[in-house]
Motif scaffolding. Structure first.
Motif, PDB file in Angstrom:
ATOM      1  N   GLY A 109       0.822  -1.369   0.016  1.00  0.00           N
ATOM      2  CA  GLY A 109       0.105   0.077   0.122  1.00  0.00           C
ATOM      3  C   GLY A 109       0.748   1.264  -0.123  1.00  0.00           C
ATOM      4  N   GLY A 110       1.958   1.124   0.894  1.00  0.00           N
ATOM      5  CA  GLY A 110       3.066   2.325   0.772  1.00  0.00           C
ATOM      6  C   GLY A 110       3.656   2.461  -0.668  1.00  0.00           C
ATOM      7  N   ASN A 111       3.910   1.363  -1.069  1.00  0.00           N
ATOM      8  CA  ASN A 111       4.673   1.422  -2.406  1.00  0.00           C
ATOM      9  C   ASN A 111       3.600   2.006  -3.447  1.00  0.00           C
ATOM     10  OD1 ASN A 111       5.619  -2.050  -1.993  1.00  0.00           O
ATOM     11  ND2 ASN A 111       6.880  -0.046  -1.562  1.00  0.00           N
ATOM     12  N   VAL A 112       2.563   1.685  -3.386  1.00  0.00           N
ATOM     13  CA  VAL A 112       1.523   2.180  -4.438  1.00  0.00           C
ATOM     14  C   VAL A 112       1.072   3.872  -4.152  1.00  0.00           C
ATOM     15  CG1 VAL A 112      -1.084   2.180  -5.277  1.00  0.00           C
ATOM     16  CG2 VAL A 112       0.331  -0.008  -4.995  1.00  0.00           C
ATOM     17  N   ALA A 113       1.151   4.118  -2.675  1.00  0.00           N
ATOM     18  CA  ALA A 113       0.744   5.480  -2.335  1.00  0.00           C
ATOM     19  C   ALA A 113       2.017   6.589  -2.682  1.00  0.00           C
ATOM     20  CB  ALA A 113       0.590   5.507  -1.066  1.00  0.00           C
ATOM     21  N   THR A 114       3.051   5.854  -2.845  1.00  0.00           N
ATOM     22  CA  THR A 114       4.330   6.828  -3.197  1.00  0.00           C
ATOM     23  C   THR A 114       4.936   6.426  -4.649  1.00  0.00           C
ATOM     24  OG1 THR A 114       5.745   4.854  -2.225  1.00  0.00           O
ATOM     25  CG2 THR A 114       5.378   7.031  -0.780  1.00  0.00           C
ATOM     26  N   ASN A 115       4.152   5.558  -5.352  1.00  0.00           N
ATOM     27  CA  ASN A 115       4.433   4.983  -6.669  1.00  0.00           C
ATOM     28  C   ASN A 115       5.877   5.123  -6.904  1.00  0.00           C
ATOM     29  OD1 ASN A 115       4.403   4.655  -9.627  1.00  0.00           O
ATOM     30  ND2 ASN A 115       4.411   6.732 -10.310  1.00  0.00           N
ATOM     31  N   ALA A 116       6.394   3.877  -5.729  1.00  0.00           N
ATOM     32  CA  ALA A 116       7.757   3.698  -5.886  1.00  0.00           C
ATOM     33  C   ALA A 116       8.242   3.190  -7.108  1.00  0.00           C
ATOM     34  CB  ALA A 116       7.895   2.508  -4.588  1.00  0.00           C
ATOM     35  N   GLY A 117       9.487   3.789  -7.261  1.00  0.00           N
ATOM     36  CA  GLY A 117      10.092   3.237  -8.542  1.00  0.00           C
ATOM     37  C   GLY A 117      11.092   2.163  -8.139  1.00  0.00           C
ATOM     38  N   GLY A 118      12.280   2.192  -7.669  1.00  0.00           N
ATOM     39  CA  GLY A 118      13.009   1.133  -7.558  1.00  0.00           C
ATOM     40  C   GLY A 118      13.922   0.543  -8.531  1.00  0.00           C
ATOM     41  N   GLN A 161      -5.719   5.518 -10.939  1.00  0.00           N
ATOM     42  CA  GLN A 161      -4.439   6.213 -11.210  1.00  0.00           C
ATOM     43  C   GLN A 161      -4.126   7.311 -10.078  1.00  0.00           C
ATOM     44  OE1 GLN A 161      -2.246   5.019 -12.894  1.00  0.00           O
ATOM     45  NE2 GLN A 161      -3.255   3.608 -14.096  1.00  0.00           N
ATOM     46  N   LEU A 162      -4.991   8.232  -9.878  1.00  0.00           N
ATOM     47  CA  LEU A 162      -5.125   9.382  -9.027  1.00  0.00           C
ATOM     48  C   LEU A 162      -4.460   8.968  -7.590  1.00  0.00           C
ATOM     49  CD1 LEU A 162      -8.377  11.388  -9.746  1.00  0.00           C
ATOM     50  CD2 LEU A 162      -5.791  12.204  -9.948  1.00  0.00           C
ATOM     51  N   PHE A 163      -4.821   7.750  -7.109  1.00  0.00           N
ATOM     52  CA  PHE A 163      -4.203   7.297  -5.891  1.00  0.00           C
ATOM     53  C   PHE A 163      -2.924   6.845  -5.834  1.00  0.00           C
ATOM     54  CE2 PHE A 163      -8.841   6.831  -5.720  1.00  0.00           C
ATOM     55  CZ  PHE A 163      -9.332   7.646  -4.739  1.00  0.00           C
ATOM     56  N   ILE A 164      -2.233   6.312  -6.849  1.00  0.00           N
ATOM     57  CA  ILE A 164      -0.976   6.089  -7.230  1.00  0.00           C
ATOM     58  C   ILE A 164      -0.011   7.208  -7.248  1.00  0.00           C
ATOM     59  CG2 ILE A 164       0.507   4.649  -8.775  1.00  0.00           C
ATOM     60  CD1 ILE A 164      -1.930   3.256  -9.837  1.00  0.00           C
ATOM     61  N   GLY A 165       0.675   7.490  -6.073  1.00  0.00           N
ATOM     62  CA  GLY A 165       1.504   8.489  -5.910  1.00  0.00           C
ATOM     63  C   GLY A 165       1.025   9.712  -4.894  1.00  0.00           C
ATOM     64  N   ALA A 166      -0.317   9.403  -4.671  1.00  0.00           N
ATOM     65  CA  ALA A 166      -1.085  10.542  -4.060  1.00  0.00           C
ATOM     66  C   ALA A 166      -0.652  10.658  -2.529  1.00  0.00           C
ATOM     67  CB  ALA A 166      -2.461  10.360  -4.082  1.00  0.00           C
ATOM     68  N   GLU A 167       0.148   9.531  -2.175  1.00  0.00           N
ATOM     69  CA  GLU A 167       0.982   9.964  -0.736  1.00  0.00           C
ATOM     70  C   GLU A 167      -0.025   9.902   0.422  1.00  0.00           C
ATOM     71  OE1 GLU A 167       4.681  11.985  -0.706  1.00  0.00           O
ATOM     72  OE2 GLU A 167       4.206  12.631  -2.702  1.00  0.00           O
ATOM     73  N   SER A 394      11.257  15.413  -7.551  1.00  0.00           N
ATOM     74  CA  SER A 394      11.107  14.275  -6.774  1.00  0.00           C
ATOM     75  C   SER A 394      10.902  13.093  -8.093  1.00  0.00           C
ATOM     76  CB  SER A 394       9.865  14.283  -5.809  1.00  0.00           C
ATOM     77  OG  SER A 394       9.789  12.990  -5.367  1.00  0.00           O
ATOM     78  N   ALA A 395      11.637  12.452  -8.143  1.00  0.00           N
ATOM     79  CA  ALA A 395      11.605  11.364  -9.315  1.00  0.00           C
ATOM     80  C   ALA A 395      10.922  10.358  -8.916  1.00  0.00           C
ATOM     81  CB  ALA A 395      12.928  10.954  -9.963  1.00  0.00           C
ATOM     82  N   GLU A 396      10.975   9.796  -7.622  1.00  0.00           N
ATOM     83  CA  GLU A 396      10.573   8.438  -6.953  1.00  0.00           C
ATOM     84  C   GLU A 396       9.894   8.642  -5.726  1.00  0.00           C
ATOM     85  OE1 GLU A 396      12.911   5.065  -7.878  1.00  0.00           O
ATOM     86  OE2 GLU A 396      14.197   5.820  -6.180  1.00  0.00           O
ATOM     87  N   HIS A 397      10.489   9.529  -4.705  1.00  0.00           N
ATOM     88  CA  HIS A 397      10.234   9.419  -3.382  1.00  0.00           C
ATOM     89  C   HIS A 397       9.001  10.120  -3.090  1.00  0.00           C
ATOM     90  CE1 HIS A 397      14.883   8.626  -2.812  1.00  0.00           C
ATOM     91  NE2 HIS A 397      14.410   7.519  -3.059  1.00  0.00           N
ATOM     92  N   GLY A 398       8.400  10.930  -3.847  1.00  0.00           N
ATOM     93  CA  GLY A 398       7.269  11.794  -3.431  1.00  0.00           C
ATOM     94  C   GLY A 398       7.825  13.276  -2.856  1.00  0.00           C
TER      95      GLY A 398
END
Ligand code: FAD
Ligand code: MLT
Ligand code: ZN
Length: 441
Positions: A109-118, A161-167, A394-398
């Motif tokens: 859930g945290g990965n999705v919320a931050t749209n983590a790259g990795g 898609q709106l929730f992916i990366g919405a932190e 912020s490329a991937e951390h939010g």
């Protein structure tokens, strides 16, 4: 990172989506701020309350709901730890499409919320592509069930898609449906020592051409990052001969369908690189066993931990053109030197590492302590450099709590105004992770 501290008195750990819904409804009615918290590994203070919000931890929602070994579609509670999902799908010969150094603690859930790259984005793309559906509890307690397992669904706006990366600023993610790729039959890695950063780009071109479909990661660490990783016991150090004259290192991973074929391609590549008239690399160390494979990865994945053991880190996670990676790191170091801040009692190291394949540089400044004069020297300096390249702050951390003031360097006023309108639609009372991503008006 020890940079943010709130005054919360309450942590709630719901066990079901229904309980999350009841909590949100209660908080909505009483106008109480809520901070969703996953594994708390985020690097921009997004999961930390800044006032007296209720912390809503997803850690008790940690069941796999379903897995289809034919399609590879996994549906899981948001609180499942990434590594445990990797372990869950492994016997079915699948892997998670995302991998990162925090895998033992971060939650899906945290990965999705931050749209983590990795580390696997180069091969499997971003979560915007691999997440098929979400279940989200909205700020007023309404459950938005979009937990579909469809590969194709063009039925209007794609709300998930709106929730992916919405932190966590638009709702609480409670369930995730995600496409897991088949596990590669063979994986290998090699670390290459380069005499000059200028060789990284030609090397990337050569490696892409020669390894083509089996290339799964192309990661970069500069010499300072390598030295810190070794100093703090991350992975196995290379020999003195192997690191002599190296300005930076590149870690290449291959993932393919047939071991002999992949090994042949990789050793041909190494041979070509070392025997060239003007070699791009000094040397290469090829993993000879699963333990060595992990140990080479640890040199790269362990930089974050090494940095935090070394001192207080100012972390910039930026997208800039690959050709400017070195200039950005060297330029920042020189800027700090010119300000008289590069010494033992202030800034100890300026280092760069990151995901070359994704154009994502991690610029870290390690200091003895967090000091206002260092902060003032770094900002807006770094953000202006990023903006001059039309890059991302912020490329991937939010954005979290740490970068709200810098959002405008990467987003136009029109974009920010639209983001505020979206926030207003989902969260009219401003209770969802207040003060994160968007600054208070
Ligand atoms: P948290 O830290 O708990 O939360 C992060 C944000 O998401 C917060 O804003 C929080 O409110 C929100 N949130 C959490 N769960 C939910 C939920 N269920 N619903 C709604 N909102 C929620 N990031 C990368 O992109 N690439 C990397 O390679 C990478 N490597 C890392 C390596 C290390 C060693 C560490 C410590 C961090 C790394 N990160 C990396 C940072 C990355 O953002 C996080 O590790 C991870 O994605 C966050 O997951 P988490 O469960 O810990 O979330
Ligand atoms: C990484 O790539 O190692 C992570 O994003 C963490 C970090 O930037 O330190
Ligand atoms: Zn990263």
């Amino acid at each position: 990172m020890g940079r943010f501290r709130g005054r919360s008195t309450t942590v709630l750990k719901p066990k079901s989506t229904h309980q999350v819904s009841q909590i949100m409804k209660w908080c909505y009615d009483k106008r109480i701020g809520v901070v969703p918290q996953g594994g708390n590994t985020g690097l921009v203070g997004g999961s930390v309350p800044i006032n007296d919000e209720v912390v809503l931890s997803l850690s008790n929602m940690n069941n796999v709901r379903s897995f289809d070994p034919i399609s590879g579609i996994l549906v899981a509670d948001a609180g499942c730890i990434l590594q445990s999902l990797t372990d869950y799908v492994a016997p079915y010969n699948h892997i998670m499409p995302i991998d990162l150094g925090a895998k033992g603690s971060c939650q899906i859930g945290g990965n999705v919320a931050t749209n983590a790259g990795g580390l696997r984005l180069l091969r499997y793309g971003s979560l915007h592509g691999t997440v098929l559906g979400l279940e989200v509890v909205l700020p007023d307690g309404t459950i938005l069930d979009q937990l579909t397992t469809l590969r194709k669904d063009n039925t209007g706006y794609d709300l998930k898609q709106l929730f992916i990366g919405a932190e966590g600023t638009l709702g609480v993610i409670t369930g995730v449906s995600i496409l897991t790729p088949p596990a590669p039959q063979a994986s290998n890695n090699v670390i290459l020592a380069l005499p000059s950063f200028n060789n990284v780009l030609p090397l990337y071109q050569t490696v892409k051409r020669q390894l083509s479909e089996i290339l799964s990661a192309f990661e970069f660490i500069d010499r300072t990052s390598y030295d810190l990783a070794v100093k703090h016991g991350q992975g196995r150090a290379l020999s003195d001969d192997e690191v002599a004259g190296a300005e930076c290192f590149v870690l290449i991973e291959t993932s393919g369908g047939r071991r002999e074929h992949d090994e042949e391609k990789l050793s041909d590549l190494l041979g070509n690189l070392l025997e060239a008239d003007k070699p791009l690399v000094n040397t290469g160390v090829l993993a000879q066993s699963p333990a060595q494979f992990s140990s080479l990865w640890a040199l790269r994945e362990g930089v974050t931990e090494a940095v935090s053991k070394e001192g207080k880190a100012y972390k910039y996670d930026i997208s800039v053109p690959l050709s400017s990676f070195k200039d950005v790191v060297d330029g920042t170091r020189e800027h700090l030197r010119a300000k008289g801040l590069l010494h033992d009692k202030a800034v100890k190291h300026v280092l760069g590492y990151g995901h070359v394949g994704d154009g994502n540089l991690h610029l870290n400044i390690v200091a003895d302590a967090y000091l206002p004069e260092i902060q003032d020297a770094l900002e807006p300096y770094v953000y202006e450099v990023v903006a001059s390249h039309r890059g991302s702050v912020s490329a991937e951390h939010g954005i979290g709590a740490m970068k709200t003031h810098a959002l405008h360097y990467s987003k136009s006023p029109v974009s920010i105004a639209l983001m505020k309108k979206i926030k207003e639609i989902f969260d009219p009372r401003g209770i969802m992770n207040p003060g994160k991503v968007l600054e208070h008006d």
